[in-house]
Write a protein that holds these residues in place. Structure first.
Motif, PDB file in Angstrom:
ATOM      1  N   ILE A  10       0.823  -1.209   0.026  1.00  0.00           N
ATOM      2  CA  ILE A  10      -0.128   0.104  -0.063  1.00  0.00           C
ATOM      3  C   ILE A  10       0.891   1.246  -0.243  1.00  0.00           C
ATOM      4  N   LYS A  11       1.187   2.090  -1.046  1.00  0.00           N
ATOM      5  CA  LYS A  11       1.823   2.997  -1.269  1.00  0.00           C
ATOM      6  C   LYS A  11       1.728   4.239  -0.568  1.00  0.00           C
ATOM      7  N   PRO A  12       2.532   4.974  -0.659  1.00  0.00           N
ATOM      8  CA  PRO A  12       2.602   6.374   0.480  1.00  0.00           C
ATOM      9  C   PRO A  12       1.281   7.348   0.438  1.00  0.00           C
ATOM     10  N   PHE A  50      14.237  -2.028  -5.188  1.00  0.00           N
ATOM     11  CA  PHE A  50      13.095  -2.818  -5.389  1.00  0.00           C
ATOM     12  C   PHE A  50      12.583  -2.596  -6.784  1.00  0.00           C
ATOM     13  N   TYR A  51      12.762  -1.289  -7.425  1.00  0.00           N
ATOM     14  CA  TYR A  51      12.252  -0.930  -8.696  1.00  0.00           C
ATOM     15  C   TYR A  51      13.236  -1.177  -9.588  1.00  0.00           C
ATOM     16  N   ASP A  52      14.464  -1.681  -9.235  1.00  0.00           N
ATOM     17  CA  ASP A  52      15.733  -1.662 -10.322  1.00  0.00           C
ATOM     18  C   ASP A  52      15.215  -1.912 -11.808  1.00  0.00           C
ATOM     19  N   VAL A  53      14.162  -2.733 -12.042  1.00  0.00           N
ATOM     20  CA  VAL A  53      13.895  -3.020 -13.376  1.00  0.00           C
ATOM     21  C   VAL A  53      13.444  -2.017 -14.201  1.00  0.00           C
ATOM     22  N   HIS A  54      12.876  -0.891 -13.538  1.00  0.00           N
ATOM     23  CA  HIS A  54      12.512   0.124 -14.031  1.00  0.00           C
ATOM     24  C   HIS A  54      13.818   1.220 -14.114  1.00  0.00           C
ATOM     25  N   ARG A  55      14.812   0.894 -13.883  1.00  0.00           N
ATOM     26  CA  ARG A  55      15.911   2.092 -13.813  1.00  0.00           C
ATOM     27  C   ARG A  55      16.013   3.087 -15.098  1.00  0.00           C
ATOM     28  N   PRO A  58      11.923   6.555 -17.950  1.00  0.00           N
ATOM     29  CA  PRO A  58      12.001   8.131 -17.852  1.00  0.00           C
ATOM     30  C   PRO A  58      11.379   8.506 -16.219  1.00  0.00           C
ATOM     31  N   PHE A  59      10.483   7.723 -15.766  1.00  0.00           N
ATOM     32  CA  PHE A  59       9.821   7.901 -14.335  1.00  0.00           C
ATOM     33  C   PHE A  59      10.506   7.212 -13.237  1.00  0.00           C
ATOM     34  N   PHE A  60      11.819   6.797 -13.465  1.00  0.00           N
ATOM     35  CA  PHE A  60      12.164   6.210 -12.343  1.00  0.00           C
ATOM     36  C   PHE A  60      12.577   7.087 -11.402  1.00  0.00           C
ATOM     37  N   GLY A  61      13.009   8.286 -11.617  1.00  0.00           N
ATOM     38  CA  GLY A  61      13.347   9.099 -10.441  1.00  0.00           C
ATOM     39  C   GLY A  61      12.228   9.814  -9.769  1.00  0.00           C
ATOM     40  N   GLU A  62      11.294   9.827 -10.447  1.00  0.00           N
ATOM     41  CA  GLU A  62       9.870  10.169  -9.812  1.00  0.00           C
ATOM     42  C   GLU A  62       9.187   9.077  -8.847  1.00  0.00           C
ATOM     43  N   LEU A  63       9.317   7.890  -9.426  1.00  0.00           N
ATOM     44  CA  LEU A  63       8.947   6.741  -8.826  1.00  0.00           C
ATOM     45  C   LEU A  63       9.741   6.453  -7.307  1.00  0.00           C
ATOM     46  N   VAL A  64      10.837   6.550  -7.405  1.00  0.00           N
ATOM     47  CA  VAL A  64      11.870   6.343  -6.235  1.00  0.00           C
ATOM     48  C   VAL A  64      11.636   7.462  -5.195  1.00  0.00           C
ATOM     49  N   ALA A  92      -6.076  -1.521 -13.499  1.00  0.00           N
ATOM     50  CA  ALA A  92      -4.902  -1.315 -14.206  1.00  0.00           C
ATOM     51  C   ALA A  92      -4.126  -0.127 -13.634  1.00  0.00           C
ATOM     52  N   THR A  93      -2.904  -0.306 -14.039  1.00  0.00           N
ATOM     53  CA  THR A  93      -1.682   0.647 -13.383  1.00  0.00           C
ATOM     54  C   THR A  93      -2.261   2.267 -13.368  1.00  0.00           C
ATOM     55  N   ASN A  94      -2.910   2.638 -14.577  1.00  0.00           N
ATOM     56  CA  ASN A  94      -3.224   3.844 -14.583  1.00  0.00           C
ATOM     57  C   ASN A  94      -4.764   4.066 -14.092  1.00  0.00           C
ATOM     58  N   ILE A 103      -9.477  -1.649  -6.758  1.00  0.00           N
ATOM     59  CA  ILE A 103      -8.850  -0.615  -5.576  1.00  0.00           C
ATOM     60  C   ILE A 103      -8.045   0.865  -6.029  1.00  0.00           C
ATOM     61  N   ARG A 104      -7.555   0.712  -7.433  1.00  0.00           N
ATOM     62  CA  ARG A 104      -6.952   1.752  -7.902  1.00  0.00           C
ATOM     63  C   ARG A 104      -7.938   2.574  -8.571  1.00  0.00           C
ATOM     64  N   ALA A 105      -9.371   2.203  -8.778  1.00  0.00           N
ATOM     65  CA  ALA A 105     -10.301   3.023  -9.326  1.00  0.00           C
ATOM     66  C   ALA A 105     -10.898   3.932  -8.148  1.00  0.00           C
ATOM     67  N   SER A 110      -3.067   8.862  -9.648  1.00  0.00           N
ATOM     68  CA  SER A 110      -2.360   9.076 -10.968  1.00  0.00           C
ATOM     69  C   SER A 110      -1.617   7.673 -11.142  1.00  0.00           C
ATOM     70  N   VAL A 111      -1.249   7.663 -12.512  1.00  0.00           N
ATOM     71  CA  VAL A 111      -0.244   6.531 -12.783  1.00  0.00           C
ATOM     72  C   VAL A 111       0.764   6.311 -11.811  1.00  0.00           C
ATOM     73  N   GLY A 112       1.238   7.663 -11.445  1.00  0.00           N
ATOM     74  CA  GLY A 112       2.510   7.529 -10.829  1.00  0.00           C
ATOM     75  C   GLY A 112       2.130   7.220  -8.934  1.00  0.00           C
ATOM     76  N   GLU A 113       1.103   7.849  -8.435  1.00  0.00           N
ATOM     77  CA  GLU A 113       0.537   7.705  -7.419  1.00  0.00           C
ATOM     78  C   GLU A 113      -0.692   6.772  -7.309  1.00  0.00           C
ATOM     79  N   VAL A 116      -1.352   1.057  -4.644  1.00  0.00           N
ATOM     80  CA  VAL A 116      -1.129  -0.079  -4.437  1.00  0.00           C
ATOM     81  C   VAL A 116      -0.195  -0.724  -5.483  1.00  0.00           C
ATOM     82  N   HIS A 117       0.675  -1.655  -4.991  1.00  0.00           N
ATOM     83  CA  HIS A 117       1.782  -2.230  -6.205  1.00  0.00           C
ATOM     84  C   HIS A 117       1.384  -3.914  -6.055  1.00  0.00           C
ATOM     85  N   GLY A 118       1.138  -4.597  -7.154  1.00  0.00           N
ATOM     86  CA  GLY A 118       0.901  -5.964  -7.079  1.00  0.00           C
ATOM     87  C   GLY A 118       1.964  -6.711  -7.720  1.00  0.00           C
TER      88      GLY A 118
HETATM   89  P1  CMP Z   1       3.803  -0.626  -9.976  1.00  0.00           P
HETATM   90  O1  CMP Z   1       2.789  -1.475 -10.207  1.00  0.00           O
HETATM   91  O2  CMP Z   1       4.012  -0.526  -8.542  1.00  0.00           O
HETATM   92  O3  CMP Z   1       4.998  -0.963 -10.759  1.00  0.00           O
HETATM   93  C1  CMP Z   1       5.931   0.155 -11.216  1.00  0.00           C
HETATM   94  C2  CMP Z   1       5.461   1.537 -11.077  1.00  0.00           C
HETATM   95  O4  CMP Z   1       5.795   2.531 -11.978  1.00  0.00           O
HETATM   96  C3  CMP Z   1       3.879   1.515 -11.424  1.00  0.00           C
HETATM   97  O5  CMP Z   1       3.196   0.816 -10.354  1.00  0.00           O
HETATM   98  C4  CMP Z   1       3.450   3.035 -11.344  1.00  0.00           C
HETATM   99  O6  CMP Z   1       3.442   3.494  -9.830  1.00  0.00           O
HETATM  100  C5  CMP Z   1       5.046   3.603 -11.769  1.00  0.00           C
HETATM  101  N1  CMP Z   1       4.520   4.015 -13.314  1.00  0.00           N
HETATM  102  C6  CMP Z   1       4.213   3.345 -14.452  1.00  0.00           C
HETATM  103  N2  CMP Z   1       4.267   4.138 -15.445  1.00  0.00           N
HETATM  104  C7  CMP Z   1       4.488   5.330 -14.922  1.00  0.00           C
HETATM  105  C8  CMP Z   1       4.249   6.509 -15.635  1.00  0.00           C
HETATM  106  N3  CMP Z   1       4.439   6.763 -16.777  1.00  0.00           N
HETATM  107  N4  CMP Z   1       4.784   7.793 -14.921  1.00  0.00           N
HETATM  108  C9  CMP Z   1       4.990   7.537 -13.547  1.00  0.00           C
HETATM  109  N5  CMP Z   1       4.995   6.422 -12.940  1.00  0.00           N
HETATM  110  C10 CMP Z   1       4.768   5.315 -13.601  1.00  0.00           C
END
Ligand code: CMP
Length: 139
Positions: A10-12, A50-55, A58-64, A92-94, A103-105, A110-113, A116-118
């Motif tokens: 459950i995210k911040p 944890f999110y190394d796969v997304h390093r 473009p959104f990696f810095g924001e995600l961390v 869906a992620t978004n 839960i996300r609906a 937003s897609v960033g915030e 939850v993660h699954g």
């Molecule tokens: P999660 O399922 O935790 O796995 C990777 C995360 O990256 C994802 O949820 C989103 O929170 C985030 N993410 C994916 N795409 C974007 C994006 N376009 N902009 C910002 N964050 C994103």
């Protein structure tokens, strides 16, 4: 054969908004058993690992930055077909694309915030569970 455990956070954003209880209720109502759970906070270094796969994304810095911005709830969940069924429950992620009642609906901004993660596979469920929990923390 599909595995029976998945990993979630459950995210911040959702913790800050006071949605821990409501989200855990949805998880219980959907038939998941809580195997392990903790309220914790990721350092920037741990969030990056944890999110190394997304390093390279473009959104990696924001995600961390976001994932280390406040406390999270980490948990291992058990149910037949856990990974797929949990991804259906969270939507869906978004959140703009998430099905009604997921839960996300209900709780994501937003897609960033996105509340939850699954885990996306049985293999990643095991890697992510091992990242957060030792064997003696699982029940
Ligand atoms: P999660 O399922 O935790 O796995 C990777 C995360 O990256 C994802 O949820 C989103 O929170 C985030 N993410 C994916 N795409 C974007 C994006 N376009 N902009 C910002 N964050 C994103």
């Amino acid at each position: 054969m599909a595995g029976n455990r998945t990993f979630t956070m459950i995210k911040p954003d959702a913790v800050k908004a006071g949605h821990i209880g409501a989200i855990l209720a949805k998880i219980n109502e959907a038939g998941f058993r809580i195997v392990a759970m903790k309220l914790t906070k990721l350092s920037e270094e741990k969030a990056g690992a944890f999110y190394d796969v997304h390093r390279e994304r473009p959104f990696f810095g924001e995600l961390v930055e976001f994932m280390s911005s406040g406390p999270i709830v980490a948990a291992i969940l058990e149910k037949d077909n856990a990974v797929e069924d949990f991804r259906t429950l969270i939507g869906a992620t978004n959140p703009a694309d998430a099905a009604e009642g997921t839960i996300r609906a209900l709780y994501a901004k937003s897609v960033g915030e996105n509340a939850v993660h699954g885990s996306d596979s049985d293999e990643n469920a095991m890697i992510e569970s091992n990242f957060h929990f030792s064997e003696v923390e699982r029940f």
